[in-house]
Design a protein around this motif. Structure first.
Motif, PDB file in Angstrom:
ATOM      1  N   GLY A 105      40.738  46.850  44.914  1.00  0.00           N
ATOM      2  CA  GLY A 105      41.478  45.618  44.681  1.00  0.00           C
ATOM      3  C   GLY A 105      42.841  45.708  45.345  1.00  0.00           C
ATOM      4  O   GLY A 105      43.319  46.792  45.684  1.00  0.00           O
ATOM      5  N   LYS A 109      44.534  48.951  41.045  1.00  0.00           N
ATOM      6  CA  LYS A 109      43.528  50.012  41.165  1.00  0.00           C
ATOM      7  C   LYS A 109      43.911  51.241  40.345  1.00  0.00           C
ATOM      8  O   LYS A 109      43.125  51.736  39.541  1.00  0.00           O
ATOM      9  N   VAL A 179      36.282  45.363  40.935  1.00  0.00           N
ATOM     10  CA  VAL A 179      37.264  44.727  41.820  1.00  0.00           C
ATOM     11  C   VAL A 179      38.299  44.042  40.943  1.00  0.00           C
ATOM     12  O   VAL A 179      37.972  43.158  40.148  1.00  0.00           O
ATOM     13  N   THR A 180      39.572  44.458  41.085  1.00  0.00           N
ATOM     14  CA  THR A 180      40.633  43.991  40.199  1.00  0.00           C
ATOM     15  C   THR A 180      41.210  42.648  40.623  1.00  0.00           C
ATOM     16  O   THR A 180      41.367  41.748  39.807  1.00  0.00           O
ATOM     17  N   LYS A 181      41.545  42.509  41.900  1.00  0.00           N
ATOM     18  CA  LYS A 181      42.198  41.286  42.370  1.00  0.00           C
ATOM     19  C   LYS A 181      42.253  41.295  43.890  1.00  0.00           C
ATOM     20  O   LYS A 181      42.304  42.362  44.505  1.00  0.00           O
ATOM     21  N   VAL A 182      42.270  40.112  44.480  1.00  0.00           N
ATOM     22  CA  VAL A 182      42.481  39.965  45.917  1.00  0.00           C
ATOM     23  C   VAL A 182      43.767  39.176  46.122  1.00  0.00           C
ATOM     24  O   VAL A 182      43.920  38.074  45.595  1.00  0.00           O
ATOM     25  N   LYS A 200      36.988  44.168  50.314  1.00  0.00           N
ATOM     26  CA  LYS A 200      36.874  44.667  48.940  1.00  0.00           C
ATOM     27  C   LYS A 200      35.454  44.475  48.413  1.00  0.00           C
ATOM     28  O   LYS A 200      34.928  45.307  47.656  1.00  0.00           O
ATOM     29  N   ASN A 216      36.794  40.440  38.279  1.00  0.00           N
ATOM     30  CA  ASN A 216      37.850  39.619  37.682  1.00  0.00           C
ATOM     31  C   ASN A 216      37.478  38.145  37.799  1.00  0.00           C
ATOM     32  O   ASN A 216      37.554  37.556  38.878  1.00  0.00           O
ATOM     33  N   VAL A 222      37.295  37.094  43.865  1.00  0.00           N
ATOM     34  CA  VAL A 222      36.569  38.195  43.231  1.00  0.00           C
ATOM     35  C   VAL A 222      35.336  37.659  42.506  1.00  0.00           C
ATOM     36  O   VAL A 222      34.240  38.240  42.591  1.00  0.00           O
TER      37      VAL A 222
END
Length: 441
Positions: A105, A109, A179-182, A200, A216, A222
């Motif tokens: 992400g 991370k 995956v946390t964030k883009v 990602k 997320n 995501v």
């Protein structure tokens, strides 16, 4: 991890020189941390690691790899030592009996990894990547740090260009992907957020059908990755997600309490780390725990005892009464906005942000710094900017000047709170140490 020198040679298509019955009990790329019995792998980067082969042998390395020069002691000649490191890591990966969890992400991370490590630590059978060992060297080293007792591994995966997550997945073969964030990060390398999302998402594409993708839900890029996998999907977020948070309350130390809802029930959660943005990271870590079959009540208890990596939203109460939020590990637009949002929730009168550059933004650098400057202007926060005029506020050239400005403008003391944040190149953690030292005088 235990390998024979013949296993190493077979895997790397290498040529053995010296003894053929040598056992390797570990791997090292740095003579400063080398242990007896290690295989020394000299990497060729800014410095050529081959210059340290003799030192490695003097420190009782059992063998070493090399790509050039003459062999000494027991050694294996390979075409490329970095590729050999990665190939050997695949052998270690095959010996892991449990899940390999990979987290990527633009932001979050390391924090998600730290939270996951805290809530999984009771299993006593996990290995977690150290600090930010998240690249083509760090991921293999983490895998090679596993012994026969290790069941699960938690890896952090970063990318400095398209295709790099895919390459790391080919080494690690993850079974759970998060995956946390883009958001805008490394935009001097990535064209835009869409290209970042594409990269990602390579993690999600790599998962086996029996695996689990943890996404997320509140980030549309995501969330859309669910179409890129045949694995099961768990989503986390504030609304409409499978793992969700509601009724958020922020206390005087900026830590959050909330109501956790999952398919396994509802629980009241209190985090011991500051920042509303860390709720997302906690939900991602909880999703990992639930995917591993850990009881929700056990996970909830662990969320109040999280141990974080240094220099990340670290709240410090100095002797002169100043509160300092030391978030100096790194910075990009998303993490900078999150830190400023946390600062704004303080009830203290003097709120100050001491900020350094957000590096690696390429052509978008001025635009992103100006956008943050506008937010800061509207917030009423005092700004001390180290060399970045786009932030506005007081522009100073050095850390020492920033320290002097804090005291000269009466921005420390019982009614003051200071945020310190910037990219690693700024070295802003030194400002915190100087503040702490001065506060004790």
């Amino acid at each position: 991890m235990e390998l024979t020198i013949e296993e190493v040679a077979d895997a790397t298509n290498g040529i053995i020189y010296g003894e053929r019955d040598v056992i390797i009990t570990g791997v090292s790329i740095d003579t400063r941390t080398l242990q007896n019995g290690d295989l020394f792998i000299p990497l060729v980067a800014e410095r050529d690691g081959h210059a340290f082969v003799t030192e490695a042998l003097e420190k009782n390395a059992n063998a070493y790899l090399f790509s050039h020069g003459e062999p000494q002691h027991t050694s294996v000649k390979v075409e490329d030592t970095l590729k050999a490191l990665q190939v050997i890591a695949k052998i270690s990966r095959k010996k892991i009996t449990g899940e390999v969890i990979a987290i990527t992400g633009s932001v979050g991370k390391t924090t998600t990894k730290d939270i996951a490590a805290s809530i999984l630590s009771s299993t006593n059978s996990i290995v977690v990547s150290k600090l930010s060992h998240n690249n083509e060297i760090g991921v293999p080293l983490t895998l090679l740090g596993c012994n026969e007792k290790v069941k699960h591994v938690v890896l952090e995966m970063g990318a400095r260009g398209p295709g790099q997550i895919k390459e790391l997945c080919e080494i690690a073969s993850p079974t759970i992907g998060v995956v946390t964030k883009v958001s805008a990060a490394h935009t001097e390398i990535f064209k835009d957020e869409e290209e970042i999302a594409l990269t990602k998402g390579e993690l999600i594409e790599s998962l086996p059908p029996s695996g689990t993708a943890i996404l997320n839900y509140d980030d549309k890029r995501v969330r859309a990755m669910s179409s890129r996998t045949k694995a099961d999907v768990l989503t986390f977020g504030f609304a409409n997600a499978v793992i969700s948070a509601a009724n958020v309350v922020v206390n005087e130390n900026f830590c959050c309490s909330f109501r956790l809802s999952t398919p396994w029930g509802e629980s009241d959660v209190t985090l011991n780390i500051p920042g509303r943005h860390n709720i997302h990271n906690a939900l991602a870590a909880v999703s990992i725990g639930l995917a591993l079959g850990i009881e929700q009540n056990q996970l909830v208890r662990s969320l109040s005892e999280i141990k974080m990596s240094p220099l990340r939203m670290d709240i410090n109460h100095l002797e002169d009464g100043t509160i300092v939020i030391n978030d100096s590990y790194n910075a990009n637009p998303a993490s900078m906005n999150a830190a400023i949002d946390t600062l704004m929730t303080s009830s203290r009168k003097n709120k100050t942000a001491v900020l350094g550059i957000m590096a690696e933004l390429g052509e978008r650098s001025i635009q992103e710094h100006l956008a943050l400057g506008k937010k800061l202007e509207e917030s009423g926060i005092n700004v001390i900017s180290i060399g970045i005029k786009e932030y506005g506020g007081l522009l100073v050239p050095t850390l020492d000047d920033a320290l002097d400005a804090l005291y000269r403008n009466n921005l420390t003391g019982e009614d003051s709170i200071v945020l310190i944040k910037g990219s690693r190149v700024t070295g802003l953690e030194q400002l915190f140490y100087d503040l702490e030292k001065r506060a004790t005088k």
